[in-house]
Every structure is written in structure tokens, then in C-alpha cells.
Scaffold this motif. Structure first.
Motif, PDB file in Angstrom:
ATOM      1  N   ALA A 252       0.874  -1.170   0.000  1.00  0.00           N
ATOM      2  CA  ALA A 252       0.000   0.000   0.000  1.00  0.00           C
ATOM      3  C   ALA A 252       0.909   1.217   0.000  1.00  0.00           C
ATOM      4  O   ALA A 252       1.487   1.567   1.040  1.00  0.00           O
ATOM      5  CB  ALA A 252      -0.916  -0.009   1.217  1.00  0.00           C
ATOM      6  N   PHE A 253       1.062   1.826  -1.168  1.00  0.00           N
ATOM      7  CA  PHE A 253       2.003   2.936  -1.294  1.00  0.00           C
ATOM      8  C   PHE A 253       1.272   4.259  -1.168  1.00  0.00           C
ATOM      9  O   PHE A 253       0.314   4.533  -1.878  1.00  0.00           O
ATOM     10  CB  PHE A 253       2.728   2.885  -2.639  1.00  0.00           C
ATOM     11  CG  PHE A 253       3.740   3.993  -2.805  1.00  0.00           C
ATOM     12  CD1 PHE A 253       4.998   3.880  -2.243  1.00  0.00           C
ATOM     13  CD2 PHE A 253       3.418   5.153  -3.490  1.00  0.00           C
ATOM     14  CE1 PHE A 253       5.922   4.902  -2.358  1.00  0.00           C
ATOM     15  CE2 PHE A 253       4.335   6.179  -3.625  1.00  0.00           C
ATOM     16  CZ  PHE A 253       5.598   6.058  -3.053  1.00  0.00           C
ATOM     17  N   GLU A 302      -9.032  -3.223   6.883  1.00  0.00           N
ATOM     18  CA  GLU A 302      -8.334  -4.512   6.860  1.00  0.00           C
ATOM     19  C   GLU A 302      -6.910  -4.365   6.329  1.00  0.00           C
ATOM     20  O   GLU A 302      -5.961  -4.913   6.896  1.00  0.00           O
ATOM     21  CB  GLU A 302      -9.122  -5.498   5.997  1.00  0.00           C
ATOM     22  CG  GLU A 302      -8.499  -6.894   5.934  1.00  0.00           C
ATOM     23  CD  GLU A 302      -9.307  -7.845   5.061  1.00  0.00           C
ATOM     24  OE1 GLU A 302      -8.789  -8.932   4.758  1.00  0.00           O
ATOM     25  OE2 GLU A 302     -10.440  -7.489   4.682  1.00  0.00           O
ATOM     26  N   ILE A 303      -6.755  -3.612   5.232  1.00  0.00           N
ATOM     27  CA  ILE A 303      -5.424  -3.427   4.641  1.00  0.00           C
ATOM     28  C   ILE A 303      -4.507  -2.685   5.608  1.00  0.00           C
ATOM     29  O   ILE A 303      -3.346  -3.081   5.828  1.00  0.00           O
ATOM     30  CB  ILE A 303      -5.535  -2.653   3.307  1.00  0.00           C
ATOM     31  CG1 ILE A 303      -6.202  -3.526   2.246  1.00  0.00           C
ATOM     32  CG2 ILE A 303      -4.156  -2.195   2.831  1.00  0.00           C
ATOM     33  CD1 ILE A 303      -6.462  -2.810   0.935  1.00  0.00           C
ATOM     34  N   LEU A 304      -5.005  -1.614   6.211  1.00  0.00           N
ATOM     35  CA  LEU A 304      -4.165  -0.787   7.085  1.00  0.00           C
ATOM     36  C   LEU A 304      -3.741  -1.510   8.355  1.00  0.00           C
ATOM     37  O   LEU A 304      -2.683  -1.223   8.925  1.00  0.00           O
ATOM     38  CB  LEU A 304      -4.918   0.496   7.452  1.00  0.00           C
ATOM     39  CG  LEU A 304      -5.155   1.492   6.314  1.00  0.00           C
ATOM     40  CD1 LEU A 304      -5.984   2.670   6.801  1.00  0.00           C
ATOM     41  CD2 LEU A 304      -3.840   1.982   5.721  1.00  0.00           C
ATOM     42  N   THR A 308       0.738  -8.114   7.239  1.00  0.00           N
ATOM     43  CA  THR A 308       1.357  -8.676   6.034  1.00  0.00           C
ATOM     44  C   THR A 308       1.362  -7.673   4.881  1.00  0.00           C
ATOM     45  O   THR A 308       2.027  -7.892   3.872  1.00  0.00           O
ATOM     46  CB  THR A 308       0.629  -9.960   5.590  1.00  0.00           C
ATOM     47  OG1 THR A 308      -0.714  -9.645   5.199  1.00  0.00           O
ATOM     48  CG2 THR A 308       0.625 -10.983   6.710  1.00  0.00           C
ATOM     49  N   TRP A 309       0.612  -6.576   5.017  1.00  0.00           N
ATOM     50  CA  TRP A 309       0.635  -5.507   4.021  1.00  0.00           C
ATOM     51  C   TRP A 309       1.704  -4.491   4.409  1.00  0.00           C
ATOM     52  O   TRP A 309       1.786  -4.060   5.566  1.00  0.00           O
ATOM     53  CB  TRP A 309      -0.721  -4.806   3.931  1.00  0.00           C
ATOM     54  CG  TRP A 309      -1.693  -5.494   3.018  1.00  0.00           C
ATOM     55  CD1 TRP A 309      -2.469  -6.578   3.319  1.00  0.00           C
ATOM     56  CD2 TRP A 309      -1.996  -5.140   1.668  1.00  0.00           C
ATOM     57  NE1 TRP A 309      -3.237  -6.939   2.234  1.00  0.00           N
ATOM     58  CE2 TRP A 309      -2.979  -6.061   1.200  1.00  0.00           C
ATOM     59  CE3 TRP A 309      -1.559  -4.150   0.795  1.00  0.00           C
ATOM     60  CZ2 TRP A 309      -3.502  -6.017  -0.086  1.00  0.00           C
ATOM     61  CZ3 TRP A 309      -2.083  -4.092  -0.485  1.00  0.00           C
ATOM     62  CH2 TRP A 309      -3.038  -5.011  -0.923  1.00  0.00           C
ATOM     63  N   PHE A 383       3.887   2.597   9.679  1.00  0.00           N
ATOM     64  CA  PHE A 383       4.421   2.508   8.321  1.00  0.00           C
ATOM     65  C   PHE A 383       5.717   1.722   8.354  1.00  0.00           C
ATOM     66  O   PHE A 383       6.683   2.101   9.029  1.00  0.00           O
ATOM     67  CB  PHE A 383       4.651   3.910   7.737  1.00  0.00           C
ATOM     68  CG  PHE A 383       3.420   4.494   7.101  1.00  0.00           C
ATOM     69  CD1 PHE A 383       3.297   4.532   5.718  1.00  0.00           C
ATOM     70  CD2 PHE A 383       2.373   4.967   7.883  1.00  0.00           C
ATOM     71  CE1 PHE A 383       2.159   5.048   5.125  1.00  0.00           C
ATOM     72  CE2 PHE A 383       1.227   5.487   7.305  1.00  0.00           C
ATOM     73  CZ  PHE A 383       1.110   5.524   5.919  1.00  0.00           C
ATOM     74  N   GLN A 384       5.727   0.620   7.610  1.00  0.00           N
ATOM     75  CA  GLN A 384       6.903  -0.244   7.627  1.00  0.00           C
ATOM     76  C   GLN A 384       8.058   0.302   6.796  1.00  0.00           C
ATOM     77  O   GLN A 384       9.202  -0.146   6.923  1.00  0.00           O
ATOM     78  CB  GLN A 384       6.546  -1.649   7.109  1.00  0.00           C
ATOM     79  CG  GLN A 384       5.615  -2.432   8.009  1.00  0.00           C
ATOM     80  CD  GLN A 384       4.145  -2.203   7.682  1.00  0.00           C
ATOM     81  OE1 GLN A 384       3.784  -1.198   7.081  1.00  0.00           O
ATOM     82  NE2 GLN A 384       3.289  -3.148   8.060  1.00  0.00           N
TER      83      GLN A 384
END
Length: 506
Positions: A252-253, A302-304, A308-309, A383-384
Motif C-alpha cells: 500500500a504505497f 483490513e489493509i491498514l 502482512t501488508w 508505516f513499515q
């Protein structure tokens, strides 16, 4: 021209028919007058009103009616002929337009290009002159499938866009995982969303002062998340309006205006298989389903919150970003978005405008503070990957390698050195004339917003203006300095947790 020639001919014909009809009527009447005068053995008077014979008057009336009927029939026939000629001319004109349209040109594109594409070779043969000019090659895929779309939105250079209902996803199963938000486009609904987005400005200053970062679950309702739907500003002000997803790499950019987001949108279209990926991406409809802001809120959450995202973002030096925004949006006058902005204003006046207006939610996102994007000021620890635009080549490759997208996509991306109209649909460039790899070496691309702001800094900035811009973008500059202090020749972005200890107050 054929229509007007036919029309002129038919009009002349109609006039002749009318003249003949009148002549016949006059001849009949004149004959009757002479016959009557002869019967009376007197000179013809040629004064028809003096003839008193009832029979003669009846004959005159009948001849007049016959002449009028003939004239009406001839006129009706002439009108019918004109209408037929008009329809025929319009049909011929439409045929001519179709023959010279983009769709027809694409259908007549070279068979050699199609053969190369079908064989997996995206490098059509070209002579030396074409290579030097970076010629753009047409893709003769079904040009009729997008005929109703404006030129900038057409994606018919890509066969899948026309034939595969799952496009831009890899499969129908993947598409079902990312349902689109169904927001009612009523005036009341849009007004409510707009008011909600604007209301965040009232508490933003206090939130930035406190800088209480959130380390647990991300709640998208804490920041404006649907302003894109409301259509605020020409470029939208939603926190997530430029976040894009790459499902295959679970990336997710978070794109930020004037921080390379256009190139990432071009890469997104390369990722989905769009052959014209170097075109202006902002109005291409095939990228919309992969934009985070358009997804259902449950999917967004869910994405945030799924570890694993990978959530990633690049930060730019505020001095360079502000100057770049001024050069492109004001000096070049490509986009004026507020009554306070005008063509010809100086850079110092522009900085004064930012000081007065503020750089919060209620301003064009090209001038908005970077830390508002994707709620960074709240969720930086989650934020990874946080990179710097100063080292964009190395850190882009590092990011895409980490999520498994470099070898399959990033490494194969090609940039064109040529420049083109922003709406041009650019085909993949000639391979041996350009560097290979997304964001590697020459990143100007066929279409880009590049302004070379860093090289022009001395021309626009004074020491006083630098300090004023740093103060306007106080929190952007703080985050940028934290990243800069940790950067080295081998760094590969930073986890937000590494930066939050210096940026956040809690």
C-alpha cells in the motif's frame, strides 16, 4: 461540399418547376381569353376580370386549382429530394470522420507491431531516425471498445482492458477481494462529506502540536477519507486519495503530490499490464479500482491493520517540494486553484499566500503538508517503510525487492527520454535507447512533472525565504531532518517506529 452542391441543384430545379407551372397556367388563361374574344368578335381585352361567361370562369378556376396542385406536388418532391440529399451527405460526412479518426488509424496500424507484441516482443523494429526521435508506436488493439471515452482516458492499447472483465486485477477472485465503495452521489451526501473534510482543519493545529501517534489499530474515520468522492478542489484533499495498492506484493504505497506520485501511478499501470503506462496516468480509468480511497471502508481498515501488508511512503525536502509546486502550478500556470493565486506572482508572494492560508486540509494538496498524507502525523509508527526522495533510486529498488515486485516488474520498467503531449498514449520505448528499471537513473519519463527544483533553489530562495518555508512546513521539515540524520549510503528506508521516537511526543 457534396451536400451543398446537391442542395443548390435541387433548389434550381424547384424554381424551374414553379416557373413552368405558372407559365402553363398563364398560357391556358390567355388562350381562353382569346377564344372568348373571338366568339364575341371583339379584340381581346386581356382583362380577365371582365369575362362574364360562367363556363369560362369555371374553366379558369379549374385550371388555377390544377396549376396549384401541380406546384404543391413539385414543391413536395423537391423538399423530399433535398432531405434525401441531406441524409446522404451527412452519412458520407460521418464516413469521412470515421476514416480519419484515431480509431480508424489504430485499426490500420502496422501488422508488424502486432506481430511483435503477440510474440512478447515490446520493441518494434525502427530505423535510426525513429530511434533518435523516440517514436511512439501504435497498438492496433480493438480501438472501438473505448470509443466513447475522451482521448486521455482510453486504454485500448491494452488488449486485456477490452477483453478481460477482471482487468485491472489478475483474476475475478482477486477483484472480489477489493470491492469499491458505493457512495451516493446525491447533493446532500456530497455536502455532508465536504463539511466533514473541512471540519478536520479546526482541530488540526492542536493535533500537530500534541503529535500523539497511534500505535494500535488504525481507524480511517480519524482523518478525511472520502473527500475525493465529494470532489473538493480539482486535485482532491482526502488523506488517502493518492494511496495505491499492489495486491500481488501486498504493498500500500502512499503517494504525495510533488513527491513523485505521478511516476508511481505510471508504475501502477505498468504493473497491471497497460501498454501505454508512460502516458499521463491521472485520468486513466483502469487505475481507479486500485486506489485506496475508492475501496469500501471495511477493506481499507483490513489493509491498514494487516501486518502482512507493507505501508510505504517517500518524504521530500520541503524547500524543494514548495519550489517545485510554485514552478509547475503557478509560474507555468498549469493549474490555478484558488482566488489568491495568480499568474505572474513572485515566489515570495506565494510563500506569503501559504503563510496566510495554512497548509492543512483546506488547501490544494500540492501545497498541503506531507505529514497529512495517509494520516502520517497519527500513524507514522505503523508505516513499515519511510524513505527519502533524496535517495529515490536505491530505496525504490529496495522497497520493491522487499515486497517481491522488483524482478517481475520494477526491473523491467523502461523510461523514455522523449517528451510528449500530456494526453499522448505512449507505447513502451525502444529498449536499447533508455535505462532499465523503475526510478533508476533517468526518471523523467515520456510524461512527468519534473521541475528540477533542487538545481533552481539558489535562483528563488533567500536565507529569509528558506526560514519562512521551514516554518510553514514545520512538521514536514522536522520529519525530513529525522530521516536525513539516519540516512547513509546503504540505508533502505526506515520503519516508522524508528522515526516516531523523535517525531511523536508520546
Amino acid at each position: 461540399s457534396m451536400f451543398w452542391q446537391n442542395r443548390k441543384f435541387l433548389l434550381v430545379s424547384s424554381a424551374l418547376l414553379v416557373f413552368i407551372g405558372l407559365s402553363v397556367t398563364y398560357k391556358d388563361l390567355l388562350g381562353l381569353e382569346l377564344a372568348t374574344a373571338s366568339a364575341r368578335k371583339e379584340e381581346p381585352s386581356f382583362a380577365f376580370g371582365k369575362i362574364e361567361t360562367d363556363e369560362l370562369l369555371a374553366r379558369i378556376e379549374r385550371n388555377k386549382n390544377d396549376a396549384l396542385s401541380s406546384l404543391e406536388a413539385a414543391t413536395a418532391a423537391s423538399i423530399a429530394n433535398i432531405q434525401r440529399a441531406k441524409r446522404q451527405s451527412i452519412s458520407e460526412l460521418e464516413t469521412v470522420i470515421r476514416n480519419v479518426s484515431v480509431q480508424s488509424l489504430l485499426r490500420k496500424a502496422s501488422q508488424e507491431t502486432l506481430t511483435n507484441l503477440s510474440n512478447g516482443n515490446s520493441t518494434p523494429k525502427a530505423n535510426e531516425k525513429e530511434k533518435k526521435a523516440a517514436v511512439i508506436y501504435p497498438f492496433p488493439y480493438r480501438s472501438d471498445c473505448c470509443s466513447k471515452m475522451p482521448p486521455c482516458e482510453a486504454t485500448c492499447f491494452t488488449k486485456r482492458a477490452c477483453d478481460d472483465p477482471a482487468y485491472p486485477f489478475r483474476s475475478e477472485a482477486e477483484k472480489k477481494l477489493f470491492p469499491q465503495a458505493k457512495v451516493k452521489a446525491t447533493r446532500a451526501q456530497l455536502k455532508k462529506i465536504k463539511a466533514q473534510c473541512q471540519s478536520f482543519d479546526n482541530i488540526l493545529h492542536q493535533e500537530l502540536e500534541e503529535r500523539k501517534c497511534i500505535y494500535d489499530k488504525i481507524d480511517v474515520s480519524l482523518v478525511p477519507s472520502q473527500c475525493t468522492v465529494a470532489g473538493m478542489w480539482s486535485a482532491h484533499t482526502s488523506a488517502f486519495s493518492r494511496m495505491m495498492i499492489f495486491p500481488e506484493g501486498k504493498l500500500a504505497f502512499c503517494g504525495i503530490p510533488k513527491t513523485g506520485v505521478t511516476r508511481w501511478l505510471q508504475f501502477l499501470r505498468f504493473y497491471i499490464g497497460a501498454n501505454d503506462y508512460q502516458s499521463m496516468p491521472h485520468f486513466k480509468h483502469d487505475r481507479e479500482e486500485l486506489l485506496f480511497d475508492g475501496l469500501e471502508s471495511s477493506v481499507q481498515t483490513e489493509i491498514l491493520n494487516d501486518p502482512t501488508w507493507t505501508k510505504a511512503v517517500f518524504i521530500r525536502n520541503p524547500l524543494d517540494r514548495t519550489l517545485s509546486a510554485f514552478i509547475e502550478k503557478i509560474e507555468k500556470s498549469l493549474q490555478i486553484t484558488d482566488e489568491g493565486l495568480f499568474k505572474g506572482m513572485s515566489f515570495e508572494d506565494f510563500v506569503g499566500y501559504l503563510e496566510k492560508k495554512g497548509v492543512g486540509w483546506n488547501i490544494d494538496p500540492h501545497f498541503q503538508a506531507q505529514i497529512l498524507a495517509c494520516g502520517l502525523y497519527k500513524w507514522l509508527p505503523q508505516f513499515q517503510f519511510v524513505g527519502s526522495l533524496d535517495n529515490v533510486s536505491r530505496e525504490t529498488k529496495c522497497l520493491l525487492t522487499r515486497v517481491g515486485l522488483w524482478e517481475k516488474y520494477g526491473k523491467k520498467y523502461q523510461n523514455s527520454r522523449g517528451k510528449g503531449n500530456i494526453c499522448a498514449r505512449a507505447a513502451p520505448p525502444v529498449a536499447d535507447t533508455v535505462p532499465t528499471g523503475f526510478q533508476q537513473s533517468d526518471t523523467s519519463g515520456f510524461y512527468s512533472h519534473a521541475t528540477s527544483a533542487r538545481k533552481k533553489r539558489a535562483k528563488y530562495y533567500t536565507p529569509e525565504l528558506e526560514e519562512r518555508v521551514k516554518k510553514v512546513y514545520e512538521y514536514d521539515y522536522k520529519l525530513y531532518q529525522i530521516i536525513l540524520a539516519r540516512e547513509n549510503n546503504s540505508s533502505c528506508g526506515f520503519h516508522g517506529k524508528e522515526l516516531s521516537s523523535s517525531f511523536c511526543k508520546n
